[in-house]
Design a protein around this motif. Structure first.
Motif, mmCIF file in Angstrom:
data_model
loop_
_atom_site.group_PDB
_atom_site.id
_atom_site.type_symbol
_atom_site.label_atom_id
_atom_site.label_comp_id
_atom_site.label_asym_id
_atom_site.label_seq_id
_atom_site.Cartn_x
_atom_site.Cartn_y
_atom_site.Cartn_z
ATOM 1 N N SER A 75 1.091 -33.272 69.637
ATOM 2 C CA SER A 75 1.346 -31.967 69.027
ATOM 3 C C SER A 75 0.259 -30.971 69.428
ATOM 4 O O SER A 75 0.533 -29.802 69.682
ATOM 5 N N VAL A 76 -0.998 -31.468 69.489
ATOM 6 C CA VAL A 76 -2.095 -30.582 69.885
ATOM 7 C C VAL A 76 -1.923 -30.144 71.329
ATOM 8 O O VAL A 76 -2.076 -28.963 71.651
ATOM 9 N N PHE B 298 0.565 -25.229 63.535
ATOM 10 C CA PHE B 298 1.214 -25.590 64.797
ATOM 11 C C PHE B 298 2.561 -24.870 64.940
ATOM 12 O O PHE B 298 2.941 -24.468 66.034
ATOM 13 N N MET B 299 3.289 -24.748 63.829
ATOM 14 C CA MET B 299 4.586 -24.077 63.908
ATOM 15 C C MET B 299 4.468 -22.590 63.574
ATOM 16 O O MET B 299 5.477 -21.898 63.450
ATOM 17 N N ASP C 114 6.924 -34.365 64.788
ATOM 18 C CA ASP C 114 5.616 -34.838 64.330
ATOM 19 C C ASP C 114 5.523 -34.778 62.809
ATOM 20 O O ASP C 114 5.076 -35.724 62.152
ATOM 21 N N LEU C 115 5.982 -33.678 62.239
ATOM 22 C CA LEU C 115 5.924 -33.478 60.782
ATOM 23 C C LEU C 115 6.743 -34.556 60.060
ATOM 24 O O LEU C 115 6.283 -35.138 59.071
ATOM 25 N N ILE D 152 0.085 -37.000 66.844
ATOM 26 C CA ILE D 152 -0.706 -35.823 66.466
ATOM 27 C C ILE D 152 -1.331 -35.208 67.713
ATOM 28 O O ILE D 152 -1.288 -33.992 67.923
ATOM 29 N N LEU E 67 8.233 -25.864 68.712
ATOM 30 C CA LEU E 67 8.712 -25.942 67.328
ATOM 31 C C LEU E 67 9.432 -27.268 67.092
ATOM 32 O O LEU E 67 9.209 -27.949 66.097
ATOM 33 N N HIS F 186 6.855 -30.176 67.063
ATOM 34 C CA HIS F 186 6.029 -30.233 65.846
ATOM 35 C C HIS F 186 6.855 -30.711 64.660
ATOM 36 O O HIS F 186 6.348 -31.406 63.780
ATOM 37 N N PHE F 187 8.137 -30.354 64.648
ATOM 38 C CA PHE F 187 9.010 -30.825 63.567
ATOM 39 C C PHE F 187 9.107 -32.350 63.595
ATOM 40 O O PHE F 187 9.016 -33.014 62.557
ATOM 41 N N PHE G 211 -1.518 -41.258 65.448
ATOM 42 C CA PHE G 211 -2.603 -40.528 66.109
ATOM 43 C C PHE G 211 -2.125 -39.951 67.446
ATOM 44 O O PHE G 211 -2.375 -38.780 67.756
ATOM 45 N N VAL H 243 0.548 -27.296 71.492
ATOM 46 C CA VAL H 243 0.069 -25.949 71.168
ATOM 47 C C VAL H 243 -0.872 -25.436 72.250
ATOM 48 O O VAL H 243 -0.917 -24.236 72.525
ATOM 49 N N LEU H 244 -1.631 -26.361 72.892
ATOM 50 C CA LEU H 244 -2.498 -25.924 73.993
ATOM 51 C C LEU H 244 -1.643 -25.457 75.179
ATOM 52 O O LEU H 244 -2.016 -24.501 75.877
#
Lengths: 224, 134
Positions: free
Chosen positions: A85-86, B95-96, A193-194, A82, A187, A190-191, A79, A89-90
């Motif tokens: 990651s948010v 996101f990406m 995170d993924l 995640i 990028l 997020h990777f 959590f 992007v913000l």
């Protein structure tokens, strides 16, 4: 950091000289380079996942991860990752709209999320090692430690990378004109995170088929 | 419980699909004074929606292990894998920003998926040998 130096130099010129829309892929060179790096990094993870899958499928019995690993604790770590990651992007959104204060805040929040995750992983490892479940005692643990440690090092690398960018933010180097630098660090994050999303399911959650559950020796006080 | 569970899953899937629809407000926000990034606008609403989807899917995954374990092992594993792939897809697409990139770039960065498949298939004979007659 040459990236920040280049960003500084670009203050009065469009970045890059050829407009991004005119390039074959519609992205800056830096962004394409990060994507290529992520492709090869992905193969590194795929190698470890494939080894894990082969070892697990090959074993006649396999311990139930739910019995040995803290699922709820790890769900909280997921959590947090995640959420970070948010906030990333913000931060990018703030950079694209030239809101430097918001950019610094959200990138700082992302770094805090990464540090929290690292702390959680340290806590998990220290408990597991204290209980005697070290990498050497079973394929379950050797694959577990190699996958999570490889991912943890990526988180550490991401935190260091983001801290470098964050120092630039404090100096006011990043804004609308070079928001792509924030997108590139995003990028990478997020990777990471993924990969954790996949790792959480395949390492922590999926139990073995009911007839093939190994009664783990480290749970019964036996060898281990 | 079982039915409620799948109902929740479908709701999240629909929510994610709705979140991914190209946002009309983003276009208007872009028009109001951010000409340089007119094609990007602001995806903030989408980002929040994806974050909520990811969180709910994580909770559903943990619940799946709790509640589906006794019912059907196969259903549980299938549900877990589908939800994980949805989460991974959401992160990569939103996101990406892969959803907003040119198709050539998407094809290039998807190349590792092909190599990953080769690697898994290449290791299969080793694993499968366990069940083959000696």
């Amino acid at each position: 950091m040459s990236a920040t130096a280049a960003a500084h130099h670009d203050d009065h010129h469009p970045d890059p000289v050829v407009p991004v829309d005119k390039t074959p892929l519609g992205v800056t060179n830096g962004k394409f380079a990060m994507w290529l790096f992520l492709c090869q990094d992905c193969m590194g993870f795929v190698g470890l996942f494939a080894a894990y899958t082969a070892l697990r499928v090959l074993a006649p019995v396999w311990p139930d991860p739910n019995a040995s690993l803290g699922i709820v604790f790890t769900a909280w770590m997921t959590f947090v990752l995640i959420l970070s990651s948010v906030s990333m992007v913000l931060a990018l959104d703030a950079a694209q709209h030239d809101k430097k204060g918001a950019l610094t805040f959200w990138l700082g929040a992302t770094i805090a999320g990464g540090l929290f995750f690292l702390g959680g992983q340290y806590y998990e490892y220290s408990h597991l090692i204290h209980d005697g479940t070290t990498p050497g005692i079973h394929n379950f643990w050797s694959t577990f430690y190699s996958l999570t440690a490889f991912h943890g090092l990526h988180v550490l690398g991401g935190v260091i990378y983001m801290t470098c960018v964050w120092i630039g933010c404090l100096k006011g180097k990043y804004g609308k004109h070079n928001a792509s630098h924030i997108e590139i660090v995003g990028l990478y994050w997020h990777f990471v995170d993924l990969v954790w999303i996949l790792l959480f399911t395949f390492v922590y959650l999926i139990p073995p088929t009911p007839g093939k559950v190994e009664i783990a020796p480290w749970l019964t006080g036996g060898n281990g | 419980m079982f039915i409620l569970y799948f109902f929740a899953f479908i709701c999240v899937a629909l929510f994610a699909k709705y979140a991914m629809a190209p946002a009309a407000p983003a276009a208007t926000a872009a028009a109001s004074g951010h000409d340089a990034h007119a094609h990007e606008g602001s995806h903030r609403g989408t980002y929040i929606a994806v974050a909520v989807s990811l969180t709910v899917l994580t909770v559903l995954e943990v619940m799946a292990v709790e509640f589906l374990k006794a019912k059907s092992h196969f259903a549980m594993v299938a549900v877990l894998i589908v939800m994980t792939l949805v989460k991974a897809f959401l992160v990569a697409a939103i996101f990406m920003h892969l959803r907003f990139e040119r198709r050539t770039l998407v094809l290039i960065v998807c190349a590792p998926l092909m190599f990953a498949t080769f690697l898994f298939l290449g290791l299969m004979p080793d694993s499968a040998s366990l069940w083959l007659p000696a």
